[in-house]
Each structure stands twice: as C-alpha cells, then as structure tokens.
Design an enzyme around this catalytic site. Sequence first.
Site, PDB file in Angstrom:
ATOM      1  N   SER A  15      56.812  67.290  39.387  1.00 65.51           N
ATOM      2  CA  SER A  15      56.585  68.713  39.096  1.00 65.51           C
ATOM      3  C   SER A  15      55.893  69.458  40.230  1.00 65.51           C
ATOM      4  O   SER A  15      55.906  70.693  40.255  1.00 65.51           O
ATOM      5  CB  SER A  15      55.753  68.847  37.812  1.00 65.51           C
ATOM      6  N   ARG A  16      55.247  68.714  41.131  1.00 63.59           N
ATOM      7  CA  ARG A  16      54.443  69.376  42.178  1.00 63.59           C
ATOM      8  C   ARG A  16      54.482  68.556  43.458  1.00 63.59           C
ATOM      9  O   ARG A  16      54.883  67.400  43.453  1.00 63.59           O
ATOM     10  CB  ARG A  16      52.972  69.459  41.738  1.00 63.59           C
ATOM     11  N   ASP A  64      53.450  59.684  30.452  1.00 66.51           N
ATOM     12  CA  ASP A  64      52.343  59.144  31.244  1.00 66.51           C
ATOM     13  C   ASP A  64      52.776  57.794  31.815  1.00 66.51           C
ATOM     14  O   ASP A  64      53.014  56.846  31.049  1.00 66.51           O
ATOM     15  CB  ASP A  64      51.117  58.987  30.319  1.00 66.51           C
ATOM     16  N   VAL A  65      52.868  57.703  33.142  1.00 68.76           N
ATOM     17  CA  VAL A  65      53.352  56.452  33.752  1.00 68.76           C
ATOM     18  C   VAL A  65      52.433  55.268  33.464  1.00 68.76           C
ATOM     19  O   VAL A  65      52.852  54.117  33.565  1.00 68.76           O
ATOM     20  CB  VAL A  65      53.569  56.590  35.288  1.00 68.76           C
ATOM     21  N   ASN A  91      55.977  58.190  42.560  1.00 64.12           N
ATOM     22  CA  ASN A  91      55.159  59.182  43.265  1.00 64.12           C
ATOM     23  C   ASN A  91      53.936  59.618  42.466  1.00 64.12           C
ATOM     24  O   ASN A  91      52.936  60.052  43.049  1.00 64.12           O
ATOM     25  CB  ASN A  91      56.053  60.390  43.575  1.00 64.12           C
ATOM     26  N   SER A 143      49.274  55.105  50.704  1.00 60.52           N
ATOM     27  CA  SER A 143      48.482  56.090  51.454  1.00 60.52           C
ATOM     28  C   SER A 143      47.885  55.394  52.666  1.00 60.52           C
ATOM     29  O   SER A 143      47.659  54.177  52.631  1.00 60.52           O
ATOM     30  CB  SER A 143      47.351  56.623  50.568  1.00 60.52           C
ATOM     31  N   TYR A 156      40.797  54.898  44.542  1.00 60.43           N
ATOM     32  CA  TYR A 156      42.101  55.363  45.067  1.00 60.43           C
ATOM     33  C   TYR A 156      42.619  54.418  46.161  1.00 60.43           C
ATOM     34  O   TYR A 156      43.786  54.010  46.137  1.00 60.43           O
ATOM     35  CB  TYR A 156      41.931  56.780  45.605  1.00 60.43           C
ATOM     36  N   ALA A 158      41.862  51.312  46.678  1.00 64.33           N
ATOM     37  CA  ALA A 158      42.223  50.006  46.090  1.00 64.33           C
ATOM     38  C   ALA A 158      43.578  50.106  45.385  1.00 64.33           C
ATOM     39  O   ALA A 158      44.417  49.206  45.494  1.00 64.33           O
ATOM     40  CB  ALA A 158      41.142  49.550  45.109  1.00 64.33           C
ATOM     41  N   LYS A 160      46.017  52.125  46.085  1.00 61.89           N
ATOM     42  CA  LYS A 160      47.095  52.298  47.072  1.00 61.89           C
ATOM     43  C   LYS A 160      47.319  51.020  47.887  1.00 61.89           C
ATOM     44  O   LYS A 160      48.431  50.757  48.347  1.00 61.89           O
ATOM     45  CB  LYS A 160      46.780  53.487  47.983  1.00 61.89           C
TER      46      LYS A 160
END
Length: 248
Positions: A15-16, A64-65, A91, A143, A156, A158, A160
């Site tokens: 969506s973004r 919700d993934v 993503n 990332s 975050y 960890a 990625k």
Amino acid sequence: MIDLSNKTALVTGGSRGIGRAAAIKLASRGAKVAINYNVNKTAALRVIEEINEINQVAIAMPGDVAKSADVKAIINETIDKLGSLDILINNAGITRDNLLIRMKEDEWNAVLDTNLKGTFNCIQAAAKKMIKNRTGTIINLSSIVALSGNSGQANYSASKAGIIGLTKTAAKELASRNIRVNAVAPGFISTEMTKSMPESLLENISSRIPLGRFGSAEDVANLITYLASDEAAYITGQVFVIDGGLDI
Ligand code: NAP
C-alpha cells in the site's frame, strides 16, 4: 525490456513506500499483481487504481503477515482470483526503535513477528503452491542494518539479519524445484519509514552516502523487478545491497 506478462505477483505491504513502487513496476512489465496491506485500505485502493490506469490487473487484500491464517488466506485468494502465484515479494515491515537497554518486550516481539515470522509465513505458504508448479521466485526485503547493525534498532537489525539466513536456507531447499529466493538490502530510502527521523540525522546520513542522496522507492523497485524476472534466472540465495554506496 523485462517481460512479466503471464506472471502473477504478490507484494506484501504493497500500500505504501517500496511495496507500492514494486507493485506498480511489476505491473508495468505485464504482471498481474496482488497487494496485501495491514490497515491502510485507502492507500491500497489507490495503488490498485494506479495499476488499473496502465491497463493491468490488480487486487488488494488486507491481512497481518505475522498471522499464518491471514497469510494462507492471502495466498489462496491470490491464486483463486489471479490464477497462479509466480512471484512473491516479502516487503511488509515495521520499526519500533529504542535503545537496547530500554527496549520493551512488546517492541522486540512486534518487529520480529512482522518482519521475520511474517516473511517465514509467506515463504512457507507460497512455496507449497510454487513447488507444485515447479517454478517461482521469492524476494525478501532485508536491510543494510542487518549487516552493519544500527543503534536503536536491535529488534529491527536482528529481524533483517534473520531474513538473510532464511533467504539462503529457502534458496537451498527450493532450488531443486526451480524456485529462486533472494534478498535485497536497501540503505536509506525515502518512505514513511524514514520520514520520521530527525532532520539533523537525515542530513548527517545523506552527507555520508557517496551518491549524495537517499534512495527512492523506485530505485529499489527496479532491482526487485529485475530479480523477479527470467533475466535473473541463474541467481539464487544472494543478498543485494542497494544503498548509494554507503557501505563502501
Ligand atoms: P513503509 O512505507 O512503512 O510501508 C510498510 C508497508 O508494510 C505498508 O504497506 C504497511 O501496510 C505494511 N505492513 C506493516 N505491517 C504489516 C503487517 N503486519 N502485515 C501486512 N502488511 C504490513 O515501509 P517501506 O519504507 O516502504 O519499507 C518496506 C520494506 O523495506 C520493509 O520491510 C522495510 O523494513 C524495508 N526497508 C526499508 C528501508 C527504508 O529506508 N525505507 C531500508 C531498508 C529496508 P499499511 O499501509 O496497511 O500500514
């Protein structure tokens, strides 16, 4: 020119930001596109309109993934409505930044659940379908902080870094079924995720990027589209840094 006609793609978090740009780019190369979003239905429907305006087929699905039941429903709906699932772009992602010693359990869990478990849920559900078709390609959003670490992002970075191990394992397990799995590791990309960073920090980071600017969502979408295509048929299990040279 990359040709994705006769292919169907699912982009989580479409969506973004990067997901939106990837969905539009994949559609512009001929793919039928399903986008998933978490809560932002208005933004998701706007992406569908943009894709319809270039005369391509697109659908949007909430979910919700982090929840495996949601993911199974999303994958099934994609195949029911679009006919197959050839390309999966994992993503969807969130941040909940805090210094390590202050990080709350909720902040750790939310980020690991969405980013890492969400990616696992989608790979598992999609791979079961792709194995039957003996074809497929999966691209996971990691990332550069997975490789370098980043103060305030223990959760975050960890999550990625976990995505890199997951990518390589999935690539090994699925290669014999003609399913390729790769990761892209963006640096700093101009999206809502980075918009909330303090101005002084943004300037400091920009000054350290050799190409002199933050990346755009379209920059990352171009790499994703290449990896999703048959032009990348001999590439699997790799991590592609796209950061304007920040890590050199
Ligand atoms: P963004 O603009 O914040 O968009 C995040 C997207 O993920 C939205 O579509 C959001 O849906 C969706 N989402 C969030 N939680 C979800 C959930 N539980 N289930 C399903 N969808 C969910 O993010 P972005 O900057 O484009 O980043 C996209 C990906 O690239 C992320 O994985 C991020 O970690 C990674 N990345 C970004 C950067 C950067 O600098 N921006 C750098 C490296 C890596 P709603 O609209 O419904 O909320």
